[in-house]
Motif scaffolding. Structure first.
Motif, PDB file in Angstrom:
ATOM      1  N   UNK A 294       0.823  -1.211   0.000  1.00 27.20           N
ATOM      2  CA  UNK A 294       0.000   0.000   0.000  1.00 27.20           C
ATOM      3  C   UNK A 294       0.856   1.260   0.000  1.00 27.20           C
ATOM      4  N   UNK A 295       0.472   2.224  -0.836  1.00 22.67           N
ATOM      5  CA  UNK A 295       1.097   3.551  -0.796  1.00 22.67           C
ATOM      6  C   UNK A 295      -0.023   4.584  -0.865  1.00 22.67           C
ATOM      7  N   UNK A 296      -0.093   5.439   0.150  1.00 23.26           N
ATOM      8  CA  UNK A 296      -1.049   6.547   0.118  1.00 23.26           C
ATOM      9  C   UNK A 296      -0.227   7.810  -0.100  1.00 23.26           C
ATOM     10  N   UNK A 297      -0.463   8.460  -1.232  1.00 20.37           N
ATOM     11  CA  UNK A 297       0.404   9.580  -1.616  1.00 20.37           C
ATOM     12  C   UNK A 297      -0.428  10.840  -1.781  1.00 20.37           C
ATOM     13  N   UNK A 298       0.018  11.895  -1.111  1.00 23.52           N
ATOM     14  CA  UNK A 298      -0.685  13.182  -1.179  1.00 23.52           C
ATOM     15  C   UNK A 298      -0.009  14.095  -2.189  1.00 23.52           C
ATOM     16  N   UNK A 299      -0.756  14.490  -3.216  1.00 22.70           N
ATOM     17  CA  UNK A 299      -0.256  15.456  -4.203  1.00 22.70           C
ATOM     18  C   UNK A 299      -0.867  16.805  -3.829  1.00 22.70           C
ATOM     19  N   UNK A 300      -0.002  17.697  -3.383  1.00 22.78           N
ATOM     20  CA  UNK A 300      -0.494  18.971  -2.862  1.00 22.78           C
ATOM     21  C   UNK A 300      -1.231  19.775  -3.936  1.00 22.78           C
ATOM     22  N   UNK A 301      -2.321  20.414  -3.533  1.00 24.18           N
ATOM     23  CA  UNK A 301      -3.032  21.407  -4.355  1.00 24.18           C
ATOM     24  C   UNK A 301      -3.725  20.847  -5.594  1.00 24.18           C
ATOM     25  N   UNK A 302      -4.046  19.565  -5.578  1.00 26.38           N
ATOM     26  CA  UNK A 302      -4.892  19.013  -6.660  1.00 26.38           C
ATOM     27  C   UNK A 302      -6.034  18.213  -6.043  1.00 26.38           C
ATOM     28  N   UNK A 303      -7.082  18.035  -6.813  1.00 25.35           N
ATOM     29  CA  UNK A 303      -8.255  17.308  -6.336  1.00 25.35           C
ATOM     30  C   UNK A 303      -8.071  15.822  -6.649  1.00 25.35           C
ATOM     31  N   UNK A 304      -8.136  14.985  -5.611  1.00 22.57           N
ATOM     32  CA  UNK A 304      -7.950  13.544  -5.812  1.00 22.57           C
ATOM     33  C   UNK A 304      -8.910  12.966  -6.846  1.00 22.57           C
ATOM     34  N   UNK A 305     -10.157  13.443  -6.803  1.00 20.14           N
ATOM     35  CA  UNK A 305     -11.152  12.891  -7.734  1.00 20.14           C
ATOM     36  C   UNK A 305     -10.764  13.205  -9.186  1.00 20.14           C
ATOM     37  N   UNK A 306     -10.177  14.380  -9.408  1.00 26.41           N
ATOM     38  CA  UNK A 306      -9.753  14.739 -10.770  1.00 26.41           C
ATOM     39  C   UNK A 306      -8.600  13.838 -11.219  1.00 26.41           C
ATOM     40  N   UNK A 307      -7.685  13.548 -10.302  1.00 18.28           N
ATOM     41  CA  UNK A 307      -6.572  12.642 -10.640  1.00 18.28           C
ATOM     42  C   UNK A 307      -7.140  11.271 -11.020  1.00 18.28           C
ATOM     43  N   UNK A 308      -8.087  10.803 -10.217  1.00 21.02           N
ATOM     44  CA  UNK A 308      -8.670   9.476 -10.475  1.00 21.02           C
ATOM     45  C   UNK A 308      -9.328   9.414 -11.844  1.00 21.02           C
ATOM     46  N   UNK A 309     -10.064  10.477 -12.186  1.00 18.81           N
ATOM     47  CA  UNK A 309     -10.759  10.495 -13.478  1.00 18.81           C
ATOM     48  C   UNK A 309      -9.765  10.439 -14.626  1.00 18.81           C
ATOM     49  N   UNK A 311      -6.659   9.327 -14.526  1.00 19.72           N
ATOM     50  CA  UNK A 311      -5.998   8.013 -14.549  1.00 19.72           C
ATOM     51  C   UNK A 311      -6.935   6.969 -15.150  1.00 19.72           C
ATOM     52  N   UNK A 312      -8.215   7.111 -14.822  1.00 18.53           N
ATOM     53  CA  UNK A 312      -9.209   6.154 -15.332  1.00 18.53           C
ATOM     54  C   UNK A 312      -9.221   6.153 -16.863  1.00 18.53           C
ATOM     55  N   UNK A 313      -9.028   7.329 -17.450  1.00 19.55           N
ATOM     56  CA  UNK A 313      -9.001   7.413 -18.924  1.00 19.55           C
ATOM     57  C   UNK A 313      -7.832   6.623 -19.507  1.00 19.55           C
ATOM     58  N   UNK A 314      -6.805   6.407 -18.678  1.00 21.56           N
ATOM     59  CA  UNK A 314      -5.650   5.617 -19.135  1.00 21.56           C
ATOM     60  C   UNK A 314      -5.744   4.159 -18.685  1.00 21.56           C
ATOM     61  N   UNK A 315      -6.854   3.821 -18.047  1.00 22.33           N
ATOM     62  CA  UNK A 315      -7.053   2.432 -17.608  1.00 22.33           C
ATOM     63  C   UNK A 315      -6.454   2.126 -16.240  1.00 22.33           C
ATOM     64  N   UNK A 316      -6.013   3.188 -15.523  1.00 24.25           N
ATOM     65  CA  UNK A 316      -5.399   2.959 -14.205  1.00 24.25           C
ATOM     66  C   UNK A 316      -6.474   3.086 -13.121  1.00 24.25           C
ATOM     67  N   UNK A 317      -6.641   2.045 -12.334  1.00 28.60           N
ATOM     68  CA  UNK A 317      -7.666   2.046 -11.262  1.00 28.60           C
ATOM     69  C   UNK A 317      -6.991   2.167  -9.903  1.00 28.60           C
ATOM     70  N   UNK A 318      -7.251   3.287  -9.215  1.00 28.42           N
ATOM     71  CA  UNK A 318      -6.761   3.471  -7.846  1.00 28.42           C
ATOM     72  C   UNK A 318      -7.902   4.079  -7.033  1.00 28.42           C
ATOM     73  N   UNK A 319      -7.604   4.560  -5.821  1.00 29.94           N
ATOM     74  CA  UNK A 319      -8.649   5.162  -4.976  1.00 29.94           C
ATOM     75  C   UNK A 319      -8.172   6.509  -4.474  1.00 29.94           C
ATOM     76  N   UNK A 320      -9.129   7.360  -4.131  1.00 33.29           N
ATOM     77  CA  UNK A 320      -8.729   8.636  -3.536  1.00 33.29           C
ATOM     78  C   UNK A 320      -8.892   8.561  -2.026  1.00 33.29           C
ATOM     79  N   UNK A 321      -8.312   9.496  -1.352  1.00 36.13           N
ATOM     80  CA  UNK A 321      -8.483   9.576   0.101  1.00 36.13           C
ATOM     81  C   UNK A 321      -9.649  10.467   0.457  1.00 36.13           C
ATOM     82  N   UNK A 322     -10.540  10.668  -0.487  1.00 35.78           N
ATOM     83  CA  UNK A 322     -11.718  11.498  -0.201  1.00 35.78           C
ATOM     84  C   UNK A 322     -12.960  10.644  -0.312  1.00 35.78           C
ATOM     85  N   UNK A 323     -13.970  11.049   0.406  1.00 35.09           N
ATOM     86  CA  UNK A 323     -15.252  10.360   0.262  1.00 35.09           C
ATOM     87  C   UNK A 323     -16.265  11.401  -0.157  1.00 35.09           C
ATOM     88  N   UNK A 324     -17.026  11.091  -1.180  1.00 35.65           N
ATOM     89  CA  UNK A 324     -17.976  12.073  -1.686  1.00 35.65           C
ATOM     90  C   UNK A 324     -19.258  11.990  -0.868  1.00 35.65           C
TER      91      UNK A 324
END
Ligand code: PLP
Length: 386
Positions: A294-309, A311-324
């Motif tokens: 497991x690696x939980x990585x914080x990228x400062x000043x970006x929205x986790x959900x935007x990163x996930x979306x 990455x999803x377009x490239x076929x990469x499936x991960x999770x964010x540390x946010x809950x909607x």
């Protein structure tokens, strides 16, 4: 497009060997294990064998294992059994970073009149064990502490906590759903009273779990019904899945070494690659006392959900540390409990690997993710351009 699945703390692929072991129990050996005829009896033998495979993974005796429908049921059963056995004790203890299967149950119990202590963690996600021990009283019915955290991967010192809690005559339960198959578990050594596991985190199907109950621990069933599981859980057994979780436990034992060598190296490569290429990036959680996958990585000043979306377009499936929650993006209770700063918590991504991941997949993520972060930062009001 190929899927790169690095979300194994959410769920895992059923291993081909597991599926193969299960298949005959749908069509060929479909008898009821409780039936008197030998057709059912053969199925009962398969359950017995699965119970032995599970017991071997965690160092238990087969009679100490009951099969449930999921990790959540195992957690609920354990806590309800402990409080039923101690009706006069109205204090219960857990941590601030548990999975909702424990967290929400404890919150529910607090509305039923229980006094609940939620033990804090520090900035690295490590438990304040002195706080825990100081909170224990004559009136404490049960303590539940997860073995490893599903978001940060941080491992808690379960052997020590178990000893301290049980020395005071208090029941100790651990949710080992994320620890199983990733680090060695020995219930005899750790002395825990009860322990929960879930099939779908260890390459068995969804809908099957395990509860270990140490011999001699007072227990009352959560599901009251037939005599299955020696009266400890009513309901006709989910035979194929039980066979599956047995096989998965056998494979988990065999793969433990690879998990702590090759998979750990892949995780470390991913983490280092992202830290080196992307400024203002941090690892959430203690880097030593952590699951190898497991690696939980914080990228400062970006929205986790935007990163996930993206990455999803490239076929990469991960999770964010946010809950909607109701339209607002709240950082997870785990990152909040750790005191991760707002702008980093919002941009936190959890990568969780399995032995099916390859180096080529990790290289792909290391190549593709940094430009995504850089692009998102250009649009972020929180990014100072440093
Ligand atoms: N406990 C932990 C730590 C988990 O990560 C999960 C699942 O994410 C559960 C419990 C719940 O398990 P299940 O999905 O089998 O109910």
């Amino acid at each position: 497009m190929k899927t790169i699945y690095v979300d194994n703390n959410a769920t895992t692929a059923v291993a081909p060997e597991v599926l193969e072991a299960m298949t005959p129990y749908f069509t060929e050996f479909y008898g009821n294990p409780s039936s008197a005829h030998s057709f059912g009896g053969n199925v009962e033998h398969a359950i017995k064998a699965a119970r032995e495979q599970v017991a071997t993974l965690i160092g238990a005796s087969p009679e100490e294992i009951i099969f449930t429908s999921c990790g959540t049921e195992s957690d609920n059963t354990a806590i309800q059994a402990a409080i039923s056995a101690n009706p006069d004790k109205k204090h219960i203890v857990t941590t601030r970073v548990e999975h909702p299967a424990i967290k929400n149950l404890y919150e529910h119990l607090s509305k039923q009149g229980y006094r609940v202590t939620f033990v804090p963690v520090d900035r690295k996600g490590r438990l304040d064990t002195d706080f825990l021990y100081d909170s224990l009283t004559e009136g404490t019915a049960v303590v539940s502490v997860m073995w490893a955290n599903n978001e940060s991967g941080v491992i808690f010192p379960i052997n020590e906590i178990s000893r301290e809690v049980r020395e005071r005559g208090i029941v100790f339960h651990t949710d080992a759903v994320q620890a199983a198959g990733k680090i060695p578990i020995d219930v005899a050594d750790s002395g825990v009273d009860m322990l929960s596991l879930s099939g779908h985190k260890i390459h068995a199907p969804k809908g099957v779990g395990i509860l270990y109950i140490r011999r001699g621990v007072a227990f009352s069933p959560f599901l009251i019904g037939g005599h299955q599981e020696r009266g400890r859980r009513g309901g006709t057994e989910n035979v194929a899945s039980i066979v599956g979780i047995g096989k998965a436990c056998e494979l988990a034992q065999a793969n433990l070494n690879e998990m702590n060598t090759r998979v750990r190296q892949l995780r470390d490569k991913l983490e280092q690659g992202l830290l080196d290429s992307t400024p203002k990036t941090t690892v959430n959680g203690d880097k030593e006392q952590r699951l190898p996958s497991t690696a939980s990585i914080g990228f400062d000043a970006v929205e986790g959900e935007a990163i996930l979306l993206m990455m999803d377009e490239l076929g990469i499936c991960a999770s964010s540390g946010s809950a909607c929650t109701s339209g607002s993006l709240e950082p997870s209770h785990v990152l909040r409990a750790m005191g991760v700063p707002f702008t980093s918590a919002h941009g936190s991504i959890r990568f969780s690997l399995s032995h099916y991941n390859t180096e080529a997949e990790i290289d792909f993520i290391i190549a593709k993710l940094p430009p995504i972060i850089a692009d998102l930062r250009k649009m972020s009001p929180f990014w100072d351009g440093a």
